[in-house]
Design a protein around this motif. Structure first.
Motif, PDB file in Angstrom:
ATOM      1  N   UNK A 117       7.150  -8.764  -0.632  1.00 54.10           N
ATOM      2  CA  UNK A 117       6.817  -8.617   0.784  1.00 54.10           C
ATOM      3  C   UNK A 117       5.426  -8.013   0.941  1.00 54.10           C
ATOM      4  N   UNK A 118       5.128  -6.972   0.177  1.00 53.42           N
ATOM      5  CA  UNK A 118       3.822  -6.331   0.270  1.00 53.42           C
ATOM      6  C   UNK A 118       2.711  -7.273  -0.200  1.00 53.42           C
ATOM      7  N   UNK A 119       2.971  -8.041  -1.235  1.00 53.12           N
ATOM      8  CA  UNK A 119       1.971  -9.011  -1.694  1.00 53.12           C
ATOM      9  C   UNK A 119       1.723 -10.074  -0.624  1.00 53.12           C
ATOM     10  N   UNK A 120       2.784 -10.501   0.037  1.00 53.15           N
ATOM     11  CA  UNK A 120       2.642 -11.471   1.118  1.00 53.15           C
ATOM     12  C   UNK A 120       1.856 -10.862   2.275  1.00 53.15           C
ATOM     13  N   UNK A 121       2.138  -9.601   2.603  1.00 54.62           N
ATOM     14  CA  UNK A 121       1.390  -8.923   3.666  1.00 54.62           C
ATOM     15  C   UNK A 121      -0.086  -8.829   3.307  1.00 54.62           C
ATOM     16  N   UNK A 122      -0.386  -8.497   2.061  1.00 49.40           N
ATOM     17  CA  UNK A 122      -1.776  -8.462   1.612  1.00 49.40           C
ATOM     18  C   UNK A 122      -2.429  -9.833   1.751  1.00 49.40           C
ATOM     19  N   UNK A 123      -1.710 -10.876   1.388  1.00 49.68           N
ATOM     20  CA  UNK A 123      -2.237 -12.232   1.491  1.00 49.68           C
ATOM     21  C   UNK A 123      -2.549 -12.595   2.938  1.00 49.68           C
ATOM     22  N   UNK A 124      -1.658 -12.233   3.853  1.00 49.70           N
ATOM     23  CA  UNK A 124      -1.889 -12.495   5.273  1.00 49.70           C
ATOM     24  C   UNK A 124      -3.150 -11.765   5.733  1.00 49.70           C
ATOM     25  N   UNK A 125      -3.328 -10.514   5.339  1.00 55.08           N
ATOM     26  CA  UNK A 125      -4.511  -9.754   5.732  1.00 55.08           C
ATOM     27  C   UNK A 125      -5.780 -10.346   5.128  1.00 55.08           C
ATOM     28  N   UNK A 126      -5.688 -10.839   3.891  1.00 54.26           N
ATOM     29  CA  UNK A 126      -6.851 -11.462   3.258  1.00 54.26           C
ATOM     30  C   UNK A 126      -7.255 -12.745   3.965  1.00 54.26           C
ATOM     31  N   UNK A 127      -6.286 -13.488   4.433  1.00 51.67           N
ATOM     32  CA  UNK A 127      -6.535 -14.809   5.009  1.00 51.67           C
ATOM     33  C   UNK A 127      -6.839 -14.778   6.508  1.00 51.67           C
ATOM     34  N   UNK A 128      -6.661 -13.635   7.159  1.00 49.21           N
ATOM     35  CA  UNK A 128      -6.915 -13.532   8.594  1.00 49.21           C
ATOM     36  C   UNK A 128      -8.293 -12.926   8.808  1.00 49.21           C
ATOM     37  N   UNK A 129      -9.118 -13.602   9.618  1.00 54.29           N
ATOM     38  CA  UNK A 129     -10.476 -13.140   9.854  1.00 54.29           C
ATOM     39  C   UNK A 129     -10.617 -12.514  11.233  1.00 54.29           C
ATOM     40  N   UNK A 130     -11.691 -11.769  11.401  1.00 51.36           N
ATOM     41  CA  UNK A 130     -12.011 -11.171  12.699  1.00 51.36           C
ATOM     42  C   UNK A 130     -12.215 -12.284  13.724  1.00 51.36           C
ATOM     43  N   UNK A 131     -12.809 -13.389  13.325  1.00 50.21           N
ATOM     44  CA  UNK A 131     -13.019 -14.516  14.239  1.00 50.21           C
ATOM     45  C   UNK A 131     -11.691 -15.019  14.798  1.00 50.21           C
ATOM     46  N   UNK A 132     -10.654 -15.049  13.971  1.00 54.62           N
ATOM     47  CA  UNK A 132      -9.345 -15.493  14.447  1.00 54.62           C
ATOM     48  C   UNK A 132      -8.756 -14.515  15.459  1.00 54.62           C
ATOM     49  N   UNK A 133      -9.057 -13.235  15.304  1.00 59.68           N
ATOM     50  CA  UNK A 133      -8.533 -12.230  16.226  1.00 59.68           C
ATOM     51  C   UNK A 133      -9.133 -12.374  17.618  1.00 59.68           C
ATOM     52  N   UNK A 134     -10.366 -12.864  17.701  1.00 59.41           N
ATOM     53  CA  UNK A 134     -11.036 -12.955  19.002  1.00 59.41           C
ATOM     54  C   UNK A 134     -11.092 -14.383  19.531  1.00 59.41           C
TER      55      UNK A 134
END
Length: 162
Positions: A117-134
């Motif tokens: 689960x933690x590795x998956x969470x890390x992967x999600x954080x690695x793959x999500x960019x600031x551009x996607x947040x905005x």
């Protein structure tokens, strides 16, 4: 590995991480125009003293760049498409990079599952960019990457409602 707690089925980032993401999202929306700390604080509702410390950490790690004087301020050091959420969290909350999972004689199955689960969470954080947040078009920003396909398959297989 960067999460404080599991709460009501949601993983939560630390307040420093959330503040950093809020500030960077603001800078991304106004890029390339630099903003003063006071302008960022006023626009985001963040406490100026805390924001200043967070911006220092982001500057030291090369996520933002600062310039003093007239016309100066804080701006993103590179395009928001190249800034991952994980990178931001690691810059402002490095203690979250180390995670501990329950140890004990009878916890091996739980320990292994939590590590996944933690590795998956890390992967999600690695793959999500600031551009996607905005992004003003969330449907186009999310759903097209390999991590989105993996998460979609996980949801379909397990019946988890995302």
């Amino acid at each position: 590995s960067f999460f404080e707690v599991f709460q009501e089925g949601r993983l939560m980032l630390s307040s420093r991480s959330r503040y950093a993401l809020r500030a960077l999202s603001h800078l991304a929306e106004l890029a390339p125009a630099p903003q003063t700390t006071d302008q960022i604080a006023a626009a985001t509702g963040l406490p100026p003293a805390t924001l200043s410390k967070i911006l220092q950490a982001l500057n030291q790690t090369g996520i933002v760049k600062t310039q003093r004087g007239v016309g100066g301020g804080v701006e993103l050091a590179r395009p928001p498409e190249g800034l991952s959420v994980q990178e931001v969290v690691a810059a402002v909350d490095p203690t979250r990079c180390v995670h501990e999972v329950a140890n004990g004689e009878h916890c091996h199955c739980l320990q292994r599952r939590l590590q996944v689960v933690m590795a998956l969470a890390d992967l999600v954080l690695q793959q999500t960019t600031i551009a996607e947040l905005v992004s003003t078009h969330p449907s186009s920003a999310c759903g097209s990457s390999a991590i989105d396909a993996l998460l979609h398959n996980l949801v379909q297989t397990t019946g988890i409602d995302s």
